[in-house]
Design a protein around this motif. Sequence first.
Motif, PDB file in Angstrom:
ATOM      1  N   HIS A 212       1.477   2.690  -0.523  1.00  0.00           N
ATOM      2  CA  HIS A 212       2.962   3.326   0.085  1.00  0.00           C
ATOM      3  C   HIS A 212       2.945   2.333   1.398  1.00  0.00           C
ATOM      4  CE1 HIS A 212       5.458   5.507   1.377  1.00  0.00           C
ATOM      5  NE2 HIS A 212       6.205   5.499   0.561  1.00  0.00           N
ATOM      6  N   ARG A 213       2.051   2.525   2.127  1.00  0.00           N
ATOM      7  CA  ARG A 213       2.121   1.403   3.449  1.00  0.00           C
ATOM      8  C   ARG A 213       2.684  -0.059   3.751  1.00  0.00           C
ATOM      9  NH1 ARG A 213      -1.264   4.069   5.531  1.00  0.00           N
ATOM     10  NH2 ARG A 213       0.251   5.979   7.035  1.00  0.00           N
ATOM     11  N   SER A 214       1.167  -0.600   2.849  1.00  0.00           N
ATOM     12  CA  SER A 214       1.732  -1.799   2.032  1.00  0.00           C
ATOM     13  C   SER A 214       3.032  -2.296   1.799  1.00  0.00           C
ATOM     14  CB  SER A 214       0.546  -2.634   1.617  1.00  0.00           C
ATOM     15  OG  SER A 214       0.197  -1.691  -0.015  1.00  0.00           O
ATOM     16  N   ASN A 217       5.866  -2.352   4.518  1.00  0.00           N
ATOM     17  CA  ASN A 217       5.538  -3.684   5.291  1.00  0.00           C
ATOM     18  C   ASN A 217       5.737  -4.763   4.790  1.00  0.00           C
ATOM     19  OD1 ASN A 217       3.780  -1.686   7.154  1.00  0.00           O
ATOM     20  ND2 ASN A 217       2.431  -2.083   6.750  1.00  0.00           N
ATOM     21  N   LYS A 624       1.170  11.688   8.699  1.00  0.00           N
ATOM     22  CA  LYS A 624       0.895  10.488   7.812  1.00  0.00           C
ATOM     23  C   LYS A 624       1.872   9.584   7.266  1.00  0.00           C
ATOM     24  CE  LYS A 624      -0.462  11.416   4.409  1.00  0.00           C
ATOM     25  NZ  LYS A 624      -1.173  12.153   2.106  1.00  0.00           N
ATOM     26  N   TRP A 625       3.109   9.672   6.991  1.00  0.00           N
ATOM     27  CA  TRP A 625       4.468   9.105   6.225  1.00  0.00           C
ATOM     28  C   TRP A 625       4.459   8.783   6.727  1.00  0.00           C
ATOM     29  CZ3 TRP A 625       6.050  12.613   1.593  1.00  0.00           C
ATOM     30  CH2 TRP A 625       4.664  13.874   0.644  1.00  0.00           C
ATOM     31  N   GLU A 628       5.165   5.377  11.191  1.00  0.00           N
ATOM     32  CA  GLU A 628       4.904   4.115  11.772  1.00  0.00           C
ATOM     33  C   GLU A 628       6.686   3.826  11.518  1.00  0.00           C
ATOM     34  OE1 GLU A 628       3.260   1.481   8.999  1.00  0.00           O
ATOM     35  OE2 GLU A 628       0.821   1.581  10.312  1.00  0.00           O
ATOM     36  N   LYS A 686      -6.581   6.939  11.355  1.00  0.00           N
ATOM     37  CA  LYS A 686      -6.325   6.712  10.126  1.00  0.00           C
ATOM     38  C   LYS A 686      -7.417   7.150   9.140  1.00  0.00           C
ATOM     39  CE  LYS A 686      -2.762   2.978  10.460  1.00  0.00           C
ATOM     40  NZ  LYS A 686      -2.563   2.404  10.208  1.00  0.00           N
ATOM     41  N   GLU A 691      -5.531   5.631   3.333  1.00  0.00           N
ATOM     42  CA  GLU A 691      -5.819   4.609   2.689  1.00  0.00           C
ATOM     43  C   GLU A 691      -5.410   4.033   1.607  1.00  0.00           C
ATOM     44  OE1 GLU A 691      -4.701   2.677   5.860  1.00  0.00           O
ATOM     45  OE2 GLU A 691      -4.237   4.322   6.731  1.00  0.00           O
TER      46      GLU A 691
END
Length: 790
Positions: A212-214, A217, A624-625, A628, A686, A691
């Motif tokens: 999800h994060r990648s 980004n 966590k979500w 950023e 983290k 991750e």
Amino acid sequence: MWSFLNRQGIIKFAAYLFGPSTLRTGKCFRVSRSYMSSFLPEELENNNESKSTTTMSLAKSLACLPDEALVPNKHRDRTRVEMKRLIELRIKKRVKSQYSNGKFYNLMEKVIAKADTLQDSYDIIRLNSNVELEMHRDEICFNSMAQQLASGGFDVQGNVLEIGVKCGMRESLILPRLKLRVIQEAIRVVLEIIYRPHFSKISHGCRSGRGHRSALNSICKELQKSDWWFTLHPNKEIDDSVLSKLILLMEEKLKDDQLTGFVRRMFDAKVLNLVFGDFPKGHGLPQEGALSPILMNIYLDSFDCQVFQMSMRYESLGPESGANKDSTSSKLRNWVRRQIKHNNVQSEYFEAVRIYVCRFMDEIFVSVSGSKDVALNIKLEMVNYLKNSLYLDVENREDISKVRDNLRGVQFLGSVLRVIRKENDAVRAVHKLKDKVRLFASQKREIWDSLNVRIGRKWLAHGLRRIKESEIKALNLSTPQLDHISQFRKDGMKTDHWFKSLIKIWMQDVKADGEANEEVVLSKYIAEPSLPQDLRESFYNFQNQVENYVSTETASTLALLPAEIETETMVTRREAPISYITKSLHRYGLVTIEGYPRYISALILKDDNLIISWYSGLVYRWLKWYNEFDNFEDIKLLIVECVRKSCIKTLAAKFRIHESLIERKFESEISEIPMTQDIETNVTGKDEEDEDEGLMYGISHSGLCLLTLSRVRVPMRMNCFVMGCNVESPSMYIIHVKERQRFPGWSTGFSSSIHPSLNARRIGICNQHVKDLYLGHISLQSIEFGVLSR
């Protein structure tokens, strides 16, 4: 170094380092002697015991010379991710042995239908359930399961559970029982090993390092260079055409009729829950199934390949700039042009464009750098490929939109993406002064309006009091004005109702029905006309001067700045849906309709640690979500003002004591819900499990649901419903999910959707797994819902 030294050499070396007194005492750093065995040769370690004890202790004591920090900690407990990786490595060796001539053969017979593989798959299920592998296992005979699979005699239909009845257009939910769940997990691991290295770089979701994060980004990096964007949402439940296409795609990498036949048998039993769209993905809900993520990635991998071909075709045929027309131009671009022209493709239609695609499971985000016609053509090609080649229905909810100057933004992965202009520091200073002047004027306006409203309300109270004090008929006065007022009073009408009728008639006369509220009417039509004219003129003159300053002085100040300072850069903002999160808080009962925190009555009967864990799980998901995101300050405000205060109010309602006393009593426990100043330190670390979405998919992004007590004590002995757990369940719970979002949904921290058959269903869970479910360590997929129907 030790192999070149004999015993006497070691003694002399020690005497040189530490002095002769060390040889006489033999006391030289008697630590880390076990570490010496990894450096000393065997003949030096296995000396006769008759030798001098002083010499042996000296030799072993030299092991203190290396740093103890280099010694590996062999007793460190492995995390769930590390243990899953070890299990996958064991299965990977068995899968690799079946590779020949570019394909994998006989995977069902040689790998999946083996007792070791099935036991490893069961261990993965137990790790997903946060159960220690050393605990006692269920009575499952893996050898008999392997024999049934190898011979094709495994009863798929007899190992499924049907829950509920038809609800609308959806059939009843069918879930696999434990044995079939173990086989599905084995198939999932095998398919992951085969296909994971071949997935495209635009594919995210259920992949290690591409979660999800990648995905967010990568979008933020490319979005500033694009001109247009749009999203595609396939929406279809698996049918015969989709299944046949899926098996053809699987057979490109493997050749196993027994495995594909088992997949068909699961489809016939309706236990293969592969749904494109419909529900938001990644929340660990039972209807998603264990095989759904990997099968969806395999099926849509052909779309990723088609996107790569489109990118090559569009980006290669664009006109080159003047700097690239010389001999140093791209040879690859020229070769692609010659190949396409050889196939009689009209290359003059295309222009210089750039296509960027990010696919998270079945959510597809596309941004195009070029003209709008090219972007429309690209979208049409993608939609046609999904419909004609992959047999998927695509929801065309919105047209393509501009990337820049789009205040509404685009919804993707439960968040809002928006490209805005980032001003220069000097320009920002000018706008800051303008905002201060505007704020000062607005404050004066609020004071003016509030005072006028007070005057208007006093006028209403005064008029009502005068009418109550003097009845017109009792005065025995006959004037034209009193006669005109009295004719609007009907027989039997009370004074209050008569006054309201007069006010309504007056509002019709002055044409005040179109105003926003009654305060505007009192201020504009009653209070302001009664004020002195010079006072009104001075106030509105001040407001006009403020407007003139904001419009003219700011523009003139910007004109004085150098031209290069006025340049603005584009930045991408990631924002959490604060308004929808607030609605979810009200839906679950944390706040009132006005937004004030309140207690949750469904949690009062639970233990204190479970109540705090429920609130902590919500905060943990938000940290966590959204840590950023650009509007994370609003999330922190919700944590402190809503979640923390609601937790304190719930505990106070349970013990019936004041909130300040509760906060003092549970100070250490409530510290899991941090204050604003403590949040910055909590979001820095983290977890490895968060991750790696490839191994923890469905768990790391599971939504929070609410469990209410059905029975405090279970009358008969019953184990926990979590797969692999043999602890007795002390209580029965009822699942409550307040939301049912459609695809695509928002990420709110709560469980976004659930099948109607599972809502209000009773389950028995031990206290530890209730806490794990609240904190997000397990998901609803770990619960075996068919225990009560046995």
